[in-house]
Design a protein around this motif. Structure first.
Motif, PDB file in Angstrom:
ATOM      1  N   ILE A  44      40.054  37.335  42.232  1.00 16.32           N
ATOM      2  CA  ILE A  44      38.866  38.138  42.458  1.00 16.32           C
ATOM      3  C   ILE A  44      38.552  37.688  43.922  1.00 16.32           C
ATOM      4  CG2 ILE A  44      36.401  38.511  42.520  1.00 16.32           C
ATOM      5  CD1 ILE A  44      36.969  38.488  39.304  1.00 16.32           C
ATOM      6  N   GLU A  45      38.747  36.418  44.237  1.00 20.88           N
ATOM      7  CA  GLU A  45      38.361  35.721  45.596  1.00 20.88           C
ATOM      8  C   GLU A  45      39.545  35.933  46.593  1.00 20.88           C
ATOM      9  OE1 GLU A  45      35.874  33.942  42.602  1.00 20.88           O
ATOM     10  OE2 GLU A  45      37.941  34.121  42.762  1.00 20.88           O
ATOM     11  N   VAL A  46      40.764  35.875  46.205  1.00 14.88           N
ATOM     12  CA  VAL A  46      41.923  35.722  46.921  1.00 14.88           C
ATOM     13  C   VAL A  46      42.980  37.116  47.018  1.00 14.88           C
ATOM     14  CG1 VAL A  46      43.762  34.258  48.033  1.00 14.88           C
ATOM     15  CG2 VAL A  46      41.808  33.272  47.197  1.00 14.88           C
ATOM     16  N   LYS A  47      42.903  37.839  48.019  1.00 20.98           N
ATOM     17  CA  LYS A  47      43.777  39.004  47.794  1.00 20.98           C
ATOM     18  C   LYS A  47      45.287  38.653  47.768  1.00 20.98           C
ATOM     19  CE  LYS A  47      44.702  43.574  50.090  1.00 20.98           C
ATOM     20  NZ  LYS A  47      44.136  44.534  49.006  1.00 20.98           N
TER      21      LYS A  47
END
Length: 98
Positions: A44-47
């Motif tokens: 969720i935090e790091v594409k």
């Protein structure tokens, strides 16, 4: 049972193409002896960051049975060009707490 865990970093802008290719590659791994199940999770935090978890009956089912198979060669063709850097694969076993 053994849990194979891989942190995967997909090259920017290739996430959708990667997910489509992974759907095809899933059929390859799921047909192997000793395969129990797998899941691919998107961070969720790091594409572009994913975690792959694969359950095998034994470590050899992965390291020998899959990695030395024609199916693995097809897996590589479908997926390995998406990764930068190339992922580290680790194997885990359950800790009996009682």
């Amino acid at each position: 049972m053994i849990l194979e865990a891989c942190i995967l970093t997909v090259k920017p802008g290739m996430e959708e193409e990667y997910e489509d290719a992974f759907k095809k590659a899933s059929n390859l791994i799921s047909s192997m002896n000793g395969y129990v199940g797998h899941e691919l999770q998107k961070c969720i935090e790091v594409k572009g960051k994913y975690i792959l978890l694969v359950k095998w009956n034994t470590i050899e089912d992965h390291t020998i049975g899959f990695r030395q198979s024609p199916e693995y060669q097809e897996w590589r063709k479908l997926l390995h060009h998406f990764y930068d850097p190339f992922p580290t694969v680790e194997h885990y076993e359950n800790v009996q707490l009682s």
